[in-house]
Design a protein around this motif. Sequence first.
Motif, PDB file in Angstrom:
ATOM      1  N   HIS A 174       0.823  -1.222   0.000  1.00 49.62           N
ATOM      2  CA  HIS A 174       0.000   0.000   0.000  1.00 49.62           C
ATOM      3  C   HIS A 174       0.856   1.273   0.000  1.00 49.62           C
ATOM      4  O   HIS A 174       0.587   2.224   0.725  1.00 49.62           O
ATOM      5  N   GLY A 175       1.930   1.240  -0.775  1.00 51.87           N
ATOM      6  CA  GLY A 175       2.769   2.439  -0.904  1.00 51.87           C
ATOM      7  C   GLY A 175       4.082   2.373  -0.163  1.00 51.87           C
ATOM      8  O   GLY A 175       4.865   3.314  -0.206  1.00 51.87           O
ATOM      9  N   GLY A 176       4.342   1.275   0.560  1.00 54.33           N
ATOM     10  CA  GLY A 176       5.621   1.120   1.251  1.00 54.33           C
ATOM     11  C   GLY A 176       5.573   1.534   2.705  1.00 54.33           C
ATOM     12  O   GLY A 176       4.573   2.048   3.215  1.00 54.33           O
ATOM     13  N   PHE A 177       6.700   1.318   3.399  1.00 52.30           N
ATOM     14  CA  PHE A 177       6.817   1.635   4.815  1.00 52.30           C
ATOM     15  C   PHE A 177       6.740   3.149   5.043  1.00 52.30           C
ATOM     16  O   PHE A 177       6.233   3.617   6.063  1.00 52.30           O
ATOM     17  N   LEU A 178       7.268   3.921   4.091  1.00 51.89           N
ATOM     18  CA  LEU A 178       7.232   5.379   4.156  1.00 51.89           C
ATOM     19  C   LEU A 178       6.411   5.915   2.987  1.00 51.89           C
ATOM     20  O   LEU A 178       6.954   6.529   2.065  1.00 51.89           O
ATOM     21  N   PRO A 179       5.120   5.679   2.983  1.00 47.01           N
ATOM     22  CA  PRO A 179       4.304   6.034   1.810  1.00 47.01           C
ATOM     23  C   PRO A 179       4.285   7.519   1.494  1.00 47.01           C
ATOM     24  O   PRO A 179       4.131   7.914   0.345  1.00 47.01           O
ATOM     25  N   ASN A 180       4.436   8.342   2.515  1.00 48.66           N
ATOM     26  CA  ASN A 180       4.384   9.797   2.298  1.00 48.66           C
ATOM     27  C   ASN A 180       5.691  10.492   2.652  1.00 48.66           C
ATOM     28  O   ASN A 180       5.726  11.710   2.841  1.00 48.66           O
ATOM     29  N   GLY A 181       6.766   9.690   2.776  1.00 49.98           N
ATOM     30  CA  GLY A 181       8.078  10.251   3.046  1.00 49.98           C
ATOM     31  C   GLY A 181       8.398  10.409   4.523  1.00 49.98           C
ATOM     32  O   GLY A 181       7.517  10.363   5.379  1.00 49.98           O
ATOM     33  N   PHE A 182       9.701  10.599   4.824  1.00 55.27           N
ATOM     34  CA  PHE A 182      10.161  10.716   6.209  1.00 55.27           C
ATOM     35  C   PHE A 182       9.767  12.040   6.869  1.00 55.27           C
ATOM     36  O   PHE A 182       9.529  12.072   8.090  1.00 55.27           O
ATOM     37  N   PRO A 183       9.693  13.151   6.108  1.00 51.46           N
ATOM     38  CA  PRO A 183       9.285  14.410   6.754  1.00 51.46           C
ATOM     39  C   PRO A 183       7.936  14.315   7.475  1.00 51.46           C
ATOM     40  O   PRO A 183       7.751  14.940   8.520  1.00 51.46           O
ATOM     41  N   VAL A 184       7.012  13.510   6.954  1.00 50.61           N
ATOM     42  CA  VAL A 184       5.705  13.358   7.606  1.00 50.61           C
ATOM     43  C   VAL A 184       5.864  12.659   8.950  1.00 50.61           C
ATOM     44  O   VAL A 184       5.153  12.964   9.919  1.00 50.61           O
ATOM     45  N   VAL A 185       6.818  11.731   9.019  1.00 48.67           N
ATOM     46  CA  VAL A 185       7.111  11.041  10.279  1.00 48.67           C
ATOM     47  C   VAL A 185       7.601  12.046  11.317  1.00 48.67           C
ATOM     48  O   VAL A 185       7.210  12.003  12.489  1.00 48.67           O
ATOM     49  N   LEU A 186       8.465  12.959  10.878  1.00 44.57           N
ATOM     50  CA  LEU A 186       8.971  13.986  11.787  1.00 44.57           C
ATOM     51  C   LEU A 186       7.851  14.933  12.224  1.00 44.57           C
ATOM     52  O   LEU A 186       7.776  15.333  13.385  1.00 44.57           O
ATOM     53  N   MET A 187       6.978  15.288  11.283  1.00 41.06           N
ATOM     54  CA  MET A 187       5.878  16.191  11.613  1.00 41.06           C
ATOM     55  C   MET A 187       4.901  15.558  12.601  1.00 41.06           C
ATOM     56  O   MET A 187       4.164  16.258  13.299  1.00 41.06           O
ATOM     57  N   ALA A 188       4.893  14.223  12.668  1.00 46.17           N
ATOM     58  CA  ALA A 188       3.993  13.525  13.596  1.00 46.17           C
ATOM     59  C   ALA A 188       4.515  13.536  15.026  1.00 46.17           C
ATOM     60  O   ALA A 188       3.780  13.207  15.967  1.00 46.17           O
ATOM     61  N   LEU A 189       5.794  13.934  15.206  1.00 50.18           N
ATOM     62  CA  LEU A 189       6.407  13.872  16.533  1.00 50.18           C
ATOM     63  C   LEU A 189       5.642  14.684  17.570  1.00 50.18           C
ATOM     64  O   LEU A 189       5.488  14.265  18.708  1.00 50.18           O
ATOM     65  N   GLN A 190       5.177  15.866  17.158  1.00 47.83           N
ATOM     66  CA  GLN A 190       4.478  16.742  18.107  1.00 47.83           C
ATOM     67  C   GLN A 190       3.244  16.046  18.683  1.00 47.83           C
ATOM     68  O   GLN A 190       2.990  16.073  19.882  1.00 47.83           O
ATOM     69  N   GLY A 191       2.455  15.385  17.811  1.00 52.15           N
ATOM     70  CA  GLY A 191       1.263  14.681  18.281  1.00 52.15           C
ATOM     71  C   GLY A 191       1.601  13.474  19.120  1.00 52.15           C
ATOM     72  O   GLY A 191       0.885  13.140  20.071  1.00 52.15           O
ATOM     73  N   VAL A 192       2.719  12.824  18.790  1.00 55.95           N
ATOM     74  CA  VAL A 192       3.123  11.637  19.551  1.00 55.95           C
ATOM     75  C   VAL A 192       3.624  12.038  20.930  1.00 55.95           C
ATOM     76  O   VAL A 192       3.383  11.338  21.920  1.00 55.95           O
ATOM     77  N   ILE A 193       4.330  13.157  21.016  1.00 56.69           N
ATOM     78  CA  ILE A 193       4.758  13.681  22.325  1.00 56.69           C
ATOM     79  C   ILE A 193       3.539  13.870  23.220  1.00 56.69           C
ATOM     80  O   ILE A 193       3.539  13.523  24.401  1.00 56.69           O
ATOM     81  N   PHE A 194       2.483  14.413  22.650  1.00 57.60           N
ATOM     82  CA  PHE A 194       1.238  14.571  23.409  1.00 57.60           C
ATOM     83  C   PHE A 194       0.722  13.217  23.888  1.00 57.60           C
ATOM     84  O   PHE A 194       0.223  13.093  25.006  1.00 57.60           O
ATOM     85  N   ALA A 195       0.835  12.194  23.027  1.00 54.05           N
ATOM     86  CA  ALA A 195       0.343  10.863  23.394  1.00 54.05           C
ATOM     87  C   ALA A 195       1.072  10.322  24.618  1.00 54.05           C
ATOM     88  O   ALA A 195       0.490   9.620  25.442  1.00 54.05           O
ATOM     89  N   TYR A 196       2.359  10.659  24.744  1.00 53.85           N
ATOM     90  CA  TYR A 196       3.147  10.173  25.887  1.00 53.85           C
ATOM     91  C   TYR A 196       2.960  11.034  27.136  1.00 53.85           C
ATOM     92  O   TYR A 196       3.419  10.660  28.218  1.00 53.85           O
ATOM     93  N   SER A 197       2.359  12.194  26.993  1.00 54.29           N
ATOM     94  CA  SER A 197       2.221  13.085  28.149  1.00 54.29           C
ATOM     95  C   SER A 197       1.384  12.421  29.228  1.00 54.29           C
ATOM     96  O   SER A 197       0.556  11.566  28.953  1.00 54.29           O
ATOM     97  N   ALA A 198       1.621  12.833  30.454  1.00 52.86           N
ATOM     98  CA  ALA A 198       0.940  12.337  31.659  1.00 52.86           C
ATOM     99  C   ALA A 198       1.718  11.234  32.354  1.00 52.86           C
ATOM    100  O   ALA A 198       1.376  10.852  33.468  1.00 52.86           O
ATOM    101  N   ILE A 199       2.792  10.730  31.721  1.00 54.34           N
ATOM    102  CA  ILE A 199       3.607   9.759  32.450  1.00 54.34           C
ATOM    103  C   ILE A 199       4.231  10.417  33.677  1.00 54.34           C
ATOM    104  O   ILE A 199       4.531   9.740  34.671  1.00 54.34           O
ATOM    105  N   GLU A 200       4.395  11.761  33.627  1.00 51.34           N
ATOM    106  CA  GLU A 200       4.990  12.477  34.756  1.00 51.34           C
ATOM    107  C   GLU A 200       4.033  12.570  35.942  1.00 51.34           C
ATOM    108  O   GLU A 200       4.422  13.039  37.012  1.00 51.34           O
ATOM    109  N   LEU A 201       2.792  12.111  35.772  1.00 55.92           N
ATOM    110  CA  LEU A 201       1.827  12.132  36.879  1.00 55.92           C
ATOM    111  C   LEU A 201       2.315  11.340  38.085  1.00 55.92           C
ATOM    112  O   LEU A 201       1.932  11.618  39.216  1.00 55.92           O
ATOM    113  N   VAL A 202       3.158  10.352  37.836  1.00 59.23           N
ATOM    114  CA  VAL A 202       3.666   9.533  38.939  1.00 59.23           C
ATOM    115  C   VAL A 202       4.454  10.399  39.916  1.00 59.23           C
ATOM    116  O   VAL A 202       4.492  10.141  41.114  1.00 59.23           O
ATOM    117  N   GLY A 203       5.091  11.475  39.409  1.00 58.78           N
ATOM    118  CA  GLY A 203       5.834  12.375  40.281  1.00 58.78           C
ATOM    119  C   GLY A 203       4.934  13.176  41.182  1.00 58.78           C
ATOM    120  O   GLY A 203       5.250  13.440  42.342  1.00 58.78           O
TER     121      GLY A 203
END
Length: 444
Positions: A174-203
Amino acid sequence: MIAIGGAIGVGLFLGAGGRLNSAGPALVLSYAMCGIAAFFVMRALGELVLHRPTAGSFVEYAREFVGPWAGYASGWMYWVNWAMTGIAEITAAAIYVHKWLPDVPQWITALVALAVLLAINLLSVKLFGELEFWFSVIKVLAIVVFLFVGVALVVTSSGVGTTGNAGVHNLTDHGGFLPNGFPVVLMALQGVIFAYSAIELVGIAAGETENPRKVLPKAINGVIWRIGIFYIGSVLLLAMVLPWTLYNGDQSPFVTVFSALGVPGAGDVMNAVVLTAALSSCNSGLYSTGRILRSLANKGESPAFTGRMSSRHVPYGGILFTAVIYLFGVFLNYWVPKDAFDIAVNVASLGVVTTWITLLYCQIQLRKRAKRGELERPSFRMPGSPYTNWAAIGFLVLCLALMVLSDDWKQQLSIALAPALAVVLAVGWKIIQGRRRNREGVEA
């Protein structure tokens, strides 16, 4: 369980669908990179908490290791994070309920969710802890079930409805592992950082734990590897079970998978689980902001009302203050229901990145003071410090820089708000300093 429960929210259960649709299978790289950063943030937090457990968490550490202004700024940025996260969570809850009640306006569901969670948080800390524990259990069990089902489907190359067979081939078809290129992967970082947020709640929770020095190292290490499996493992399996083109931002990718299985009611059960996940994370947000605002109020850095505590040890002033902002999320669901989730996530990410950078930098300062003999470092230490700290900080700054370069108006909006937030915080700090000088002058 509170840290895991806080982190496993809509960032994974809803946000992963839209990001898979844009980045393809390579989204797993975004989750892996952010997961490494999250690991170092958690270890830095662990060392700080064992140095001095406090319910004020990193606000107090920023105050101790950087200065009073840093405690003030980081506390308010963390509040911004959770205020916007809560809006994202109640928006997600409304989206999930829409599957069952398509005729009910999204803003009404969001308002009902807010009312229920506010009532829970205002009753007692014990009730919050009990409910959050069971919320977390439900979410973790759902992820574990998905992992087992997903692995079984991939290993046996089973057919999933009319979508074809599950398997490793879906990572490259379906277009390969990087169907829309690596820059899109980098642009997704901001949303993924949000996904990991709240782990600091343990503190934050550690300040209200009976024996944090005994419990915390085990809890932090456990959170790190579980989050790694749940997040990276789940995204990888999602990409292998179904073609990435079948996911979208309008439905949880987990619901998409279980609905495709053809098992009666499976999709509805998973939809109920992800609804629980959204309510759980919003619940955590009200809990944490109540403590942070009380910590700020005790220093005269937030409205006095936010420091009020009930007889049940509930900081109801801070909780109600945050709930008022959540009401803005209800209006956002009325005005722009299709964009409400993304707007909230993008603004919340600013608070997440600021919080994580603060924790990493505070640990650097703790290490410096220990080397000068001013304090003793705990035995549970940040690995590779200070080099790993600076590497993680550099990565987080990169995430902000990528938001500047994005052509997504919702990301540009959040970056545009950053200078405005900085000005508001600076003006607020000047007012606070002026009041303190006046108070000292009167006392003198």
